[in-house]
Design a protein around this motif. Structure first.
Motif, PDB file in Angstrom:
ATOM      1  N   PRO B 159      43.942  57.098  32.958  1.00 35.27           N
ATOM      2  CA  PRO B 159      43.121  57.184  31.746  1.00 35.27           C
ATOM      3  C   PRO B 159      41.867  58.029  32.002  1.00 35.27           C
ATOM      4  O   PRO B 159      41.450  58.184  33.150  1.00 35.27           O
ATOM      5  N   ASP B 160      41.298  58.550  30.920  1.00 37.07           N
ATOM      6  CA  ASP B 160      40.042  59.298  31.024  1.00 37.07           C
ATOM      7  C   ASP B 160      38.853  58.376  30.863  1.00 37.07           C
ATOM      8  O   ASP B 160      37.708  58.751  31.116  1.00 37.07           O
ATOM      9  N   PHE B 161      39.145  57.181  30.360  1.00 38.83           N
ATOM     10  CA  PHE B 161      38.084  56.326  29.879  1.00 38.83           C
ATOM     11  C   PHE B 161      38.536  54.890  30.063  1.00 38.83           C
ATOM     12  O   PHE B 161      39.690  54.567  29.788  1.00 38.83           O
ATOM     13  N   MET B 162      37.652  54.040  30.589  1.00 36.21           N
ATOM     14  CA  MET B 162      38.072  52.652  30.822  1.00 36.21           C
ATOM     15  C   MET B 162      37.170  51.673  30.079  1.00 36.21           C
ATOM     16  O   MET B 162      35.954  51.854  30.006  1.00 36.21           O
ATOM     17  N   LEU B 163      37.819  50.629  29.558  1.00 34.21           N
ATOM     18  CA  LEU B 163      37.086  49.537  28.905  1.00 34.21           C
ATOM     19  C   LEU B 163      37.314  48.266  29.728  1.00 34.21           C
ATOM     20  O   LEU B 163      38.447  47.906  30.009  1.00 34.21           O
ATOM     21  N   PHE B 164      36.228  47.637  30.130  1.00 36.52           N
ATOM     22  CA  PHE B 164      36.353  46.380  30.886  1.00 36.52           C
ATOM     23  C   PHE B 164      35.730  45.259  30.066  1.00 36.52           C
ATOM     24  O   PHE B 164      34.523  45.254  29.825  1.00 36.52           O
ATOM     25  N   ASP B 165      36.561  44.313  29.649  1.00 36.99           N
ATOM     26  CA  ASP B 165      36.071  43.244  28.774  1.00 36.99           C
ATOM     27  C   ASP B 165      35.906  41.946  29.567  1.00 36.99           C
ATOM     28  O   ASP B 165      36.861  41.196  29.731  1.00 36.99           O
ATOM     29  N   GLU B 166      34.703  41.692  30.048  1.00 42.79           N
ATOM     30  CA  GLU B 166      34.401  40.464  30.804  1.00 42.79           C
ATOM     31  C   GLU B 166      35.449  40.172  31.861  1.00 42.79           C
ATOM     32  O   GLU B 166      35.978  39.062  31.931  1.00 42.79           O
ATOM     33  N   VAL B 167      35.701  41.156  32.703  1.00 38.94           N
ATOM     34  CA  VAL B 167      36.834  41.031  33.619  1.00 38.94           C
ATOM     35  C   VAL B 167      36.608  40.020  34.736  1.00 38.94           C
ATOM     36  O   VAL B 167      37.546  39.635  35.422  1.00 38.94           O
ATOM     37  N   THR B 168      35.387  39.578  34.934  1.00 37.66           N
ATOM     38  CA  THR B 168      35.174  38.576  35.980  1.00 37.66           C
ATOM     39  C   THR B 168      34.874  37.197  35.419  1.00 37.66           C
ATOM     40  O   THR B 168      34.654  36.248  36.158  1.00 37.66           O
ATOM     41  N   ALA B 169      34.904  37.083  34.089  1.00 35.79           N
ATOM     42  CA  ALA B 169      34.448  35.831  33.471  1.00 35.79           C
ATOM     43  C   ALA B 169      35.316  34.630  33.799  1.00 35.79           C
ATOM     44  O   ALA B 169      34.833  33.508  33.801  1.00 35.79           O
ATOM     45  N   SER B 170      36.614  34.854  34.071  1.00 35.03           N
ATOM     46  CA  SER B 170      37.435  33.671  34.350  1.00 35.03           C
ATOM     47  C   SER B 170      37.786  33.562  35.836  1.00 35.03           C
ATOM     48  O   SER B 170      38.723  32.876  36.199  1.00 35.03           O
ATOM     49  N   LEU B 171      37.037  34.261  36.679  1.00 35.56           N
ATOM     50  CA  LEU B 171      37.343  34.218  38.117  1.00 35.56           C
ATOM     51  C   LEU B 171      36.456  33.206  38.845  1.00 35.56           C
ATOM     52  O   LEU B 171      35.316  32.961  38.450  1.00 35.56           O
ATOM     53  N   ASP B 172      37.007  32.670  39.925  1.00 37.49           N
ATOM     54  CA  ASP B 172      36.180  31.837  40.806  1.00 37.49           C
ATOM     55  C   ASP B 172      35.096  32.729  41.413  1.00 37.49           C
ATOM     56  O   ASP B 172      35.338  33.909  41.677  1.00 37.49           O
TER      57      ASP B 172
END
Lengths: 219, 246
Positions: B159-172
């Motif tokens: 991809p040319d462009f990345m969207l990260f939506d709260e990617v660590t919110a459900s991690l320990d």
């Protein structure tokens, strides 16, 4: 209870047993095919066919098999459409089972979580690819418990075929009782015969459910 | 650096009568890292999901790489190969192995050569230190590992462009760092353009070139990261920063 009577009746029950198995088998395969078609038509929202499928599902699920069979066997000939008793039975069973199977598959497809669908979309999958690689594989495994219940249900429903004189297990037993008045013996054999089919099948299906739950999918 | 990859103009979104995004205007330059900050329910996720067509919007325009997007499902489907997205819930496909999860996009959507795609997938897996898990099923992975695979799955499409939506919110907590390092690597080494929604303030401070602060579906502040964290302009942003533990 006389064992001699039971023994004498076994060849007749054997024939009824075979017929019950055969009718169930054809009926279940047919139901799965019809159910699959209906659920796919609904999943892909195919216009017109989708409405037809939901009308069919409602009619089929909300009328008793007994009445459906009467219709096929007694009412259709009046309209000039005649089937043999066995064909009537099979058509009736598929008409009934198709809707149950359709609901089972649809339930499975709907059970695939929205976030799975979105993450499929997010990597550019088309609607068809999403169905093929994400929704169907997961949906089918989710629908296995419903399918298993339907299979058992449909086999038991074949006992209603007796009303249109198909010589399956129940009909055989009732016939014998009518002729020889030995209801204890014949009903005993009848119960055992159904148990021989359904108990092992039920165990196998339970194992299958566990396998798809803990085998390939899920947490 | 002046090339605008993404431009959002006068974007409005309603859920029924509820007005959830108010006149959103911003742009993202090539190589820029923008973080979306704001309290829960401020519309961050809704906004980021509008940017790859997972949410519809009722007014306004989104321009990607100079092309105004006509928001049909067909167009979005094409665009999603260029606009990658990773979610909070990672959502690997449980019916496929790690490798097949990664290969699905490149081989089925982009019809890349299988062998080449596999090599690329192996390279990407190695870069997130998960080479040993290529044939594992998602259920065998920890949350942090699954999220790293989800990032690789998105990157495999180049991809040319990345969207990260709260990617660590459900991690320990102990898993968070590993995932954030990967995103940092993408920003620093690969110069990836990205929008990051996060609650990790230290991470935001460190990675962001610019901050968009959202509240109640409105962008209240749009400044450099430095400015936002040292000297927020609105009282709401101040309150927000005070309430965060970092």
């Amino acid at each position: 209870m006389s064992w001699a009577i039971i023994q004498q009746s076994l060849p007749m029950f054997g024939k009824g047993f075979e017929l019950t198995l055969w009718l169930s088998f054809v009926g279940i395969i047919g139901s799965i095919v019809v159910g699959l078609i209906c659920s796919l038509v609904q999943y892909f929202r195919v216009p017109v066919f989708r409405q037809i499928a939901s009308v069919y599902v409602e009619i089929s699920r909300n009328t008793p098999l007994l009445i459906q069979l009467f219709f096929l066997y007694y009412a259709f000939p009046v309209l000039g459409i005649k089937f043999g008793a066995q064909l009537c039975g099979i058509i009736g069973l598929i008409f009934l089972g198709g809707s149950y199977m359709a609901e089972g598959f649809t339930g499975g497809f709907n059970g695939v979580s929205k976030s799975q669908v979105e993450s499929g979309k997010a990597i550019g999958l088309s609607r068809w690819q999403l169905a093929r690689y994400v929704v169907f594989p997961q949906g089918f495994s989710l629908s296995v418990p419903a399918m298993a219940a339907n299979v058992i249900f449909l086999i038991k429903e074949t006992s209603i075929f007796t009303v249109i004189a198909i010589p399956e297990l129940t009909n055989t037993a009732l016939d014998l009782i009518g002729m020889y008045y030995r209801s204890n013996e014949y009903l005993f054999v009848l119960v055992i015969a159904y148990a021989i089919i359904l108990v092992p099948l039920s165990i196998i299906l339970t194992l299958l459910e566990k396998r798809v739950r803990y085998g390939t999918f899920g947490n | 650096m002046a090339d605008k990859v993404l431009e959002v103009a006068h974007l409005e979104k309603f859920y029924g009568k509820k007005h959830v995004l108010h006149d959103i205007n911003f742009s993202v330059d090539q190589g820029e890292v923008v973080t979306l900050l704001g309290p829960s329910g401020s519309g961050k996720s809704t906004l980021i999901r509008c940017l790859n067509g997972l949410e519809t919007y009722q007014k306004g325009t989104i321009t990607f790489e100079g092309q105004k997007i006509v928001p049909t499902e067909k167009n979005w489907q094409q665009l999603r190969q260029k606009i990658g997205m990773v979610f909070q819930s990672y959502d690997l496909f449980p019916n496929l192995t790690v490798m097949d999860n990664i290969l699905l996009g490149p081989t089925k959507v982009q019809k890349q050569d299988k062998q080449a795609a596999r090599q690329e997938a192996e390279r990407l897996l190695a870069s997130v230190e998960l080479s040993d898990y290529a044939n594992a099923y998602p259920r065998e992975l920890s949350g942090g590992q699954a999220q790293r695979v989800a990032i690789v799955r998105a990157l495999a499409l180049h991809p040319d462009f990345m969207l990260f939506d709260e990617v660590t919110a459900s991690l320990d907590p102990e898993m968070v760092r590993g995932v954030l390092n990967i995103i940092e690597g993408l920003a620093d080494q690969d110069n990836m353009t990205m929008i990051v929604v996060t609650h990790e303030m230290n991470f935001a401070k460190q990675i962001a070139d610019r901050v968009l602060f959202l509240q109640d579906g409105e962008i209240l502040e749009q400044t450099s990261s430095k400015q936002f964290f040292s000297n927020p302009q609105t009282s709401r942003a101040k309150e927000f920063l005070d309430s965060m533990d970092f």
